[in-house]
Design an enzyme around this catalytic site. Sequence first.
Site, PDB file in Angstrom:
ATOM      1  N   ALA A  76      97.344 -57.091 -22.964  1.00 38.94           N
ATOM      2  CA  ALA A  76      96.935 -57.557 -21.630  1.00 38.94           C
ATOM      3  C   ALA A  76      97.901 -57.043 -20.571  1.00 38.94           C
ATOM      4  O   ALA A  76      99.121 -57.090 -20.758  1.00 38.94           O
ATOM      5  CB  ALA A  76      96.898 -59.081 -21.596  1.00 38.94           C
ATOM      6  N   TYR A  97     105.610 -52.405 -12.254  1.00 36.49           N
ATOM      7  CA  TYR A  97     104.915 -51.982 -13.491  1.00 36.49           C
ATOM      8  C   TYR A  97     105.872 -51.184 -14.389  1.00 36.49           C
ATOM      9  O   TYR A  97     105.943 -51.417 -15.598  1.00 36.49           O
ATOM     10  CB  TYR A  97     103.702 -51.144 -13.092  1.00 36.49           C
ATOM     11  CG  TYR A  97     102.746 -50.792 -14.206  1.00 36.49           C
ATOM     12  CD1 TYR A  97     101.696 -51.641 -14.559  1.00 36.49           C
ATOM     13  CD2 TYR A  97     102.866 -49.598 -14.893  1.00 36.49           C
ATOM     14  CE1 TYR A  97     100.809 -51.294 -15.562  1.00 36.49           C
ATOM     15  CE2 TYR A  97     101.979 -49.240 -15.894  1.00 36.49           C
ATOM     16  CZ  TYR A  97     100.945 -50.090 -16.225  1.00 36.49           C
ATOM     17  OH  TYR A  97     100.059 -49.744 -17.222  1.00 36.49           O
TER      18      TYR A  97
HETATM   19  P1  NDP Z   1      91.766 -53.357 -18.110  1.00 36.92           P
HETATM   20  O1  NDP Z   1      92.025 -53.808 -16.710  1.00 36.92           O
HETATM   21  O2  NDP Z   1      90.597 -52.488 -18.393  1.00 36.92           O
HETATM   22  O3  NDP Z   1      91.701 -54.655 -19.084  1.00 36.92           O
HETATM   23  C1  NDP Z   1      92.724 -55.609 -19.022  1.00 36.92           C
HETATM   24  C2  NDP Z   1      92.492 -56.724 -20.029  1.00 36.92           C
HETATM   25  O4  NDP Z   1      93.618 -57.608 -19.953  1.00 36.92           O
HETATM   26  C3  NDP Z   1      91.252 -57.556 -19.735  1.00 36.92           C
HETATM   27  O5  NDP Z   1      90.701 -58.032 -20.948  1.00 36.92           O
HETATM   28  C4  NDP Z   1      91.833 -58.729 -18.935  1.00 36.92           C
HETATM   29  O6  NDP Z   1      91.053 -59.916 -18.994  1.00 36.92           O
HETATM   30  C5  NDP Z   1      93.157 -58.938 -19.662  1.00 36.92           C
HETATM   31  N1  NDP Z   1      94.141 -59.639 -18.863  1.00 36.92           N
HETATM   32  C6  NDP Z   1      94.634 -59.300 -17.647  1.00 36.92           C
HETATM   33  N2  NDP Z   1      95.496 -60.248 -17.204  1.00 36.92           N
HETATM   34  C7  NDP Z   1      95.547 -61.203 -18.169  1.00 36.92           C
HETATM   35  C8  NDP Z   1      96.215 -62.454 -18.294  1.00 36.92           C
HETATM   36  N3  NDP Z   1      97.054 -62.917 -17.345  1.00 36.92           N
HETATM   37  N4  NDP Z   1      95.994 -63.199 -19.419  1.00 36.92           N
HETATM   38  C9  NDP Z   1      95.158 -62.750 -20.379  1.00 36.92           C
HETATM   39  N5  NDP Z   1      94.504 -61.576 -20.328  1.00 36.92           N
HETATM   40  C10 NDP Z   1      94.673 -60.832 -19.223  1.00 36.92           C
HETATM   41  O7  NDP Z   1      93.144 -52.654 -18.562  1.00 36.92           O
HETATM   42  P2  NDP Z   1      93.383 -51.385 -19.518  1.00 36.92           P
HETATM   43  O8  NDP Z   1      92.526 -51.467 -20.708  1.00 36.92           O
HETATM   44  O9  NDP Z   1      93.380 -50.162 -18.700  1.00 36.92           O
HETATM   45  O10 NDP Z   1      94.919 -51.628 -19.917  1.00 36.92           O
HETATM   46  C11 NDP Z   1      95.290 -52.316 -21.099  1.00 36.92           C
HETATM   47  C12 NDP Z   1      96.793 -52.178 -21.270  1.00 36.92           C
HETATM   48  O11 NDP Z   1      97.129 -50.809 -21.383  1.00 36.92           O
HETATM   49  C13 NDP Z   1      97.587 -52.727 -20.081  1.00 36.92           C
HETATM   50  O12 NDP Z   1      98.760 -53.350 -20.553  1.00 36.92           O
HETATM   51  C14 NDP Z   1      97.933 -51.488 -19.299  1.00 36.92           C
HETATM   52  O13 NDP Z   1      99.110 -51.667 -18.539  1.00 36.92           O
HETATM   53  C15 NDP Z   1      98.128 -50.498 -20.441  1.00 36.92           C
HETATM   54  N6  NDP Z   1      97.985 -49.109 -20.036  1.00 36.92           N
HETATM   55  C16 NDP Z   1      96.838 -48.662 -19.407  1.00 36.92           C
HETATM   56  C17 NDP Z   1      96.719 -47.344 -19.033  1.00 36.92           C
HETATM   57  C18 NDP Z   1      95.509 -46.822 -18.327  1.00 36.92           C
HETATM   58  O14 NDP Z   1      95.586 -45.687 -17.838  1.00 36.92           O
HETATM   59  N7  NDP Z   1      94.397 -47.530 -18.297  1.00 36.92           N
HETATM   60  C19 NDP Z   1      97.796 -46.398 -19.289  1.00 36.92           C
HETATM   61  C20 NDP Z   1      98.930 -46.950 -19.993  1.00 36.92           C
HETATM   62  C21 NDP Z   1      99.011 -48.260 -20.331  1.00 36.92           C
HETATM   63  P3  NDP Z   1      89.774 -60.112 -17.968  1.00 36.92           P
HETATM   64  O15 NDP Z   1      88.684 -59.235 -18.519  1.00 36.92           O
HETATM   65  O16 NDP Z   1      89.456 -61.564 -18.062  1.00 36.92           O
HETATM   66  O17 NDP Z   1      90.235 -59.667 -16.626  1.00 36.92           O
END
Ligand code: NDP
Length: 240
Positions: free
Chosen positions: A83, A147
């Site tokens: 998350a 971040y």
């Molecule tokens: P998304 O925004 O597509 O999905 C995020 C997920 O995390 C959702 O399921 C969301 O729930 C959940 N979430 C957010 N905040 C909370 C919280 N406080 N408590 C519980 N769940 C939470 O993100 P990504 O798939 O892109 O990213 C996933 C991970 O990968 C992150 O840690 C991101 O930093 C990391 N990352 C992403 C990259 C990218 O380019 N996309 C690159 C490198 C790392 P809900 O659906 O309810 O909002």
Amino acid sequence: MGRVALVTGGTRGIGAACSKGLKDAGYSVAATYAGNDDAANAFKKETGIPVFKWDVGDYQACEQGVAAVENEVGPIDVLVNNAGISRDATLHKMTEEQWNQVIRTNLDSVFNVSRQVINGMRERGFGRIISISSINGQQGMMGLSNYCAAKAGMIGFTRAIALEGARKGITANAIAPGYVATELLANVPEKVMDHIVGQIPVGRLGEAEEVARCVVFLAADESAWITGTTLTINGGQLSD
Ligand code: NDP
């Protein structure tokens, strides 16, 4: 196999791909989310994976949430700390709220959830803690000091708990993806995205499934000798 995996933020983006990948590999999977009920319900309907709603930045909510997962699905063998959010601003414009939201959701959460599963892993002599860091935990990026700090912190946390778990059958590893096509990038202006893609030697964004493959690899019983490391996956953008 009978192993249980918990994926935080496991209903969308990279987390959803990890949940599905682990399920396909034979794990009983539980996925958490924060507030997007529509996405979570659609994910549950599509995959049959149970979903649990709580804020991973809230320690008490994690205590209750993990207990509910273990009650319903079973003791957690594999934790994927996935998350995460972004709240971008350069330091001279960043608010205290933007700083706190990102540190709380992306870094405090890793402690909050890992703390709930570590004793069970120690007792059973097996565990996998896989934390999704970022290329921006390995390098600096303008406008992302909150971040970058959180993502670098995850790598330090992982190195320390890898040492603590080494004699207990528990591995801890981080994965540092480059830019992956998910909704997290939805607010990045098109011009900036073009610039980012231009810096990726492979010439495209990553797919969530490509990160999920790494998670399934690190989760395997056979990956027992890989611990304390960061698996870099970024289309060649940064070699580390
Ligand atoms: P998304 O925004 O597509 O999905 C995020 C997920 O995390 C959702 O399921 C969301 O729930 C959940 N979430 C957010 N905040 C909370 C919280 N406080 N408590 C519980 N769940 C939470 O993100 P990504 O798939 O892109 O990213 C996933 C991970 O990968 C992150 O840690 C991101 O930093 C990391 N990352 C992403 C990259 C990218 O380019 N996309 C690159 C490198 C790392 P809900 O659906 O309810 O909002």
